[in-house]
Each structure stands twice: as structure tokens, then as C-alpha cells.
Design a protein around this motif. Structure first.
Motif, PDB file in Angstrom:
ATOM      1  N   GLU A  24       0.830  -1.203   0.000  1.00  0.00           N
ATOM      2  CA  GLU A  24       0.000   0.000   0.000  1.00  0.00           C
ATOM      3  C   GLU A  24       0.866   1.255   0.000  1.00  0.00           C
ATOM      4  N   ARG A  25       1.923   1.259   0.829  1.00  0.00           N
ATOM      5  CA  ARG A  25       2.779   2.430   0.889  1.00  0.00           C
ATOM      6  C   ARG A  25       3.540   2.623  -0.431  1.00  0.00           C
ATOM      7  N   ARG A  26       4.036   1.549  -1.018  1.00  0.00           N
ATOM      8  CA  ARG A  26       4.743   1.673  -2.296  1.00  0.00           C
ATOM      9  C   ARG A  26       3.808   2.183  -3.381  1.00  0.00           C
ATOM     10  N   SER A  27       2.570   1.693  -3.391  1.00  0.00           N
ATOM     11  CA  SER A  27       1.610   2.146  -4.400  1.00  0.00           C
ATOM     12  C   SER A  27       1.279   3.623  -4.217  1.00  0.00           C
ATOM     13  N   ALA A  28       1.139   4.056  -2.963  1.00  0.00           N
ATOM     14  CA  ALA A  28       0.847   5.465  -2.710  1.00  0.00           C
ATOM     15  C   ALA A  28       2.014   6.355  -3.123  1.00  0.00           C
ATOM     16  N   SER A  29       3.237   5.897  -2.839  1.00  0.00           N
ATOM     17  CA  SER A  29       4.407   6.668  -3.245  1.00  0.00           C
ATOM     18  C   SER A  29       4.512   6.767  -4.765  1.00  0.00           C
ATOM     19  N   LEU A  30       4.207   5.660  -5.460  1.00  0.00           N
ATOM     20  CA  LEU A  30       4.255   5.671  -6.916  1.00  0.00           C
ATOM     21  C   LEU A  30       3.199   6.608  -7.497  1.00  0.00           C
ATOM     22  N   ARG A  36       2.892  14.050  -9.534  1.00  0.00           N
ATOM     23  CA  ARG A  36       3.832  15.164  -9.511  1.00  0.00           C
ATOM     24  C   ARG A  36       4.474  15.391 -10.874  1.00  0.00           C
ATOM     25  N   ASN A  37       4.649  14.343 -11.675  1.00  0.00           N
ATOM     26  CA  ASN A  37       5.326  14.451 -12.967  1.00  0.00           C
ATOM     27  C   ASN A  37       4.391  14.275 -14.154  1.00  0.00           C
ATOM     28  N   PHE A  42       3.220  14.082 -20.000  1.00  0.00           N
ATOM     29  CA  PHE A  42       2.379  14.548 -21.099  1.00  0.00           C
ATOM     30  C   PHE A  42       3.234  15.068 -22.254  1.00  0.00           C
ATOM     31  N   PHE A  43       4.210  15.936 -21.940  1.00  0.00           N
ATOM     32  CA  PHE A  43       5.087  16.455 -22.985  1.00  0.00           C
ATOM     33  C   PHE A  43       5.960  15.351 -23.584  1.00  0.00           C
ATOM     34  N   LEU A  44       6.412  14.407 -22.766  1.00  0.00           N
ATOM     35  CA  LEU A  44       7.217  13.300 -23.266  1.00  0.00           C
ATOM     36  C   LEU A  44       6.410  12.430 -24.216  1.00  0.00           C
TER      37      LEU A  44
END
Length: 321
Positions: A24-30, A36-37, A42-44
């Protein structure tokens, strides 16, 4: 350090202390990193789509066409295997185009690669009105390549005394030349290289001048105190400090000159054995409707330039290590 922190967390009774982060913590961090990016992704994605549609898809399609039998209108009539490549290798015109391309590339490395760098070094010494000289050098780049080639063939390279070069030679009481109509194949290719250098050196000069601006002035001052002249300052200071740009420009120079086309089409129209590989590719597709053979030539050129670029970058990285 990690053990000490875990022990302190256990001593304070923090929940979950000492346990590795769960799914759960890894999924939230991802998910936080993705949010954030998201604008960057989108531009990439736009850049990847553009490369896929206008660069990667044509290359893959060309490779597939080179193994197919195509009719006179370019429609596939089934797989032809290596037949297009066999016809290409048995065609004397292909090997003539290979020789012309290699000679053109070799001469372009002497003129088109060295002249812009030396010109940039000279222009960098101007302290006043440097913008004027930069604009003057860059002007040929802004001309349409076909129009510039017609200008040189009709005005500079005219075989009679109406041409600028022959007019100057005549005024100096020197023998004139037929230039692009000369029976000497290598001399005609040299004339093509001179035009190519003139029309394309503006971008290289500006890139080199930008690199020269980043060289610390203290290095030149120390070299002058040691009694180094201009040639030694260029050899021991300028070239080592711009080695990365010089390496990159060498790679771009080879890739660009191996694909030269305008010079053969406009200046000579491939006469007297001056057609390059790209010119032969164009002739096969437009004049002879040999689309499969044209795709085979393009594929060979793609593979050769890809192998050269990869080997050159690998050797450059090993040299830096």
C-alpha cells in the motif's frame, strides 16, 4: 544507521516500526510521483508520438518494403526475400554511387568540418561588430538549398567567362575551368563540396563560437605568458576545451554528408558519375519505379550510419574514461 533508527522507532512505540513498507505504501508513493510528474509525462508522450509517426514508422516501413516485390505503382505483390538486395549489389551504378558518397564525405571532412571551426576561432577574436560577422556567415543557411544551388551553378560555376570564378581567373590571366562540366570526376565532387561547405557552415560556426565563449580567459592568458602563439593556443587550449563539441560535430558531419542529395540533383543531375547514394535512391523510385530497390538502398544506408554512430559514440565514451 538503519538499525539504530529502527531501534529508536521501536523504543518510541511508533506503529509499523521495524516493518518494511507494504504494497500500500509503495503504491501510494508511486501514485504521488506520477501525479507530480504528469505534465512531464504529457510532454514526453507528445515527443514520442512525433518520433514514432515521422521517424520510427518510416524507417520500419522502409525495411519491410526492401524485402517485398512492388509493382509499378508501389503496391506490394508479396515477399521477394533478398532479391532487391541482390539486384542492388549487382548494379554497377550502386558501387559508383558508393564511391561518390565516400569521396564526398572525405572531402567534406577536410573542408566542411575544418573550415567552420577555423572561421569560428577567427571570428571569436573580433571584439567589435562581431554580430555583423555572425549574421554574414549565417546568411547562406537561410537560403533555400535548391535556390542556392541554382545560384552557384548559373553564376559562380558558369563554364564561360560570365561565371564569377572564371571572370576572376580571366582577370588574373589564369586558365579558366569548366567546373561542374569537367571530365575530372573528383574535381566536380570537390566543386560540390565547396558549395556544400558554403551553404551549411553557418550553423557550425555559431555552435563553435558558443563553445568558445565558455573557455575561461585565464587559460589563454597563461598560454600567452608562456610564449604560446596563436597556433599553439588553438592546439593546446581551444581544441582540448571544445573536444566534446568537436566530437559531436564530427558525427553529425559524417551522417549529413553521407545523405547528401541536393548537390547531385541540382548542380550536376548525376552526370559524369556524380550521383550519391541518396540520388540513386531517388532515381530508382521516381524514374524507374523500382520502389523495392530504392528501399533496399535506404535500408543499407540506415544500417551503415547506425553502426557508424553507435561505434563512434562507444569509442568516444571509452576515450573519455
Amino acid at each position: 544507521m538503519a538499525t539504530i533508527n529502527v531501534s529508536r522507532a521501536r523504543a518510541r512505540g511508533l506503529p509499523g516500526a521495524g516493518r518494511p513498507p507494504g504494497p500500500e505504501r509503495r503504491s501510494a508513493s508511486l501514485s504521488r510521483r506520477v501525479r507530480r510528474n504528469v505534465s512531464g509525462y504529457f510532454f514526453l508522450a507528445g515527443a514520442i508520438i512525433c518520433f514514432a509517426l515521422w521517424s520510427w514508422y518510416p524507417m520500419i516501413h522502409e525495411i519491410l518494403l526492401s524485402f517485398q516485390h512492388l509493382n509499378l505503382v508501389g503496391q506490394s505483390e508479396g515477399w521477394g526475400g533478398w532479391r532487391n538486395y541482390e539486384h542492388m549489389l549487382n548494379d554497377p551504378g550502386f558501387w559508383t554511387s558508393v564511391r561518390v558518397t565516400l569521396v564526398f564525405t572525405g572531402l567534406a571532412l577536410v573542408f566542411g568540418y575544418a573550415v567552420p571551426f577555423l572561421l569560428a576561432v577567427g571570428l571569436n577574436e573580433f571584439r567589435h561588430a562581431s554580430w555583423y560577422f555572425r549574421l554574414l556567415v549565417y546568411l547562406p543557411v537561410m537560403l533555400p538549398p535548391v535556390a542556392a544551388a541554382f545560384l552557384w551553378s548559373k553564376w559562380f560555376y558558369a563554364p564561360d567567362n560570365s561565371g564569377l570564378f572564371n571572370s576572376v581567373l580571366h582577370d588574373l590571366h589564369l586558365p579558366t575551368s569548366t567546373w561542374l562540366q569537367s571530365p575530372n570526376n573528383t574535381f566536380v565532387i570537390l566543386c560540390m563540396v565547396i558549395f556544400s561547405t558554403w551553404s551549411n557552415m553557418g550553423s557550425g560556426v555559431l555552435i563553435y563560437m558558443a563553445a568558445l565563449q565558455g573557455i575561461p580567459g585565464e587559460l589563454y592568458e597563461a598560454a600567452e605568458l608562456d610564449g604560446a602563439g596563436i597556433a599553439k593556443r588553438v592546439w593546446h587550449v581551444t581544441i582540448p576545451q571544445t573536444r566534446l563539441i568537436l566530437s559531436l560535430m564530427l558525427l553529425l558531419q559524417v551522417v549529413a554528408t553521407m545523405q547528401t542529395f541536393t548537390e547531385s540533383l541540382v548542380l550536376t543531375n548525376g552526370a559524369n558519375g556524380t550521383g550519391t547514394l541518396v540520388y540513386l535512391l531517388y532515381q530508382d523510385a521516381t524514374n524507374f519505379n523500382n520502389f523495392g530497390g530504392s528501399a533496399a538502398i535506404g535500408t543499407v544506408l540506415l544500417v551503415v550510419l547506425g553502426v557508424f554512430s553507435g561505434a563512434y559514440l562507444w569509442l568516444s565514451r571509452r576515450g573519455e574514461e
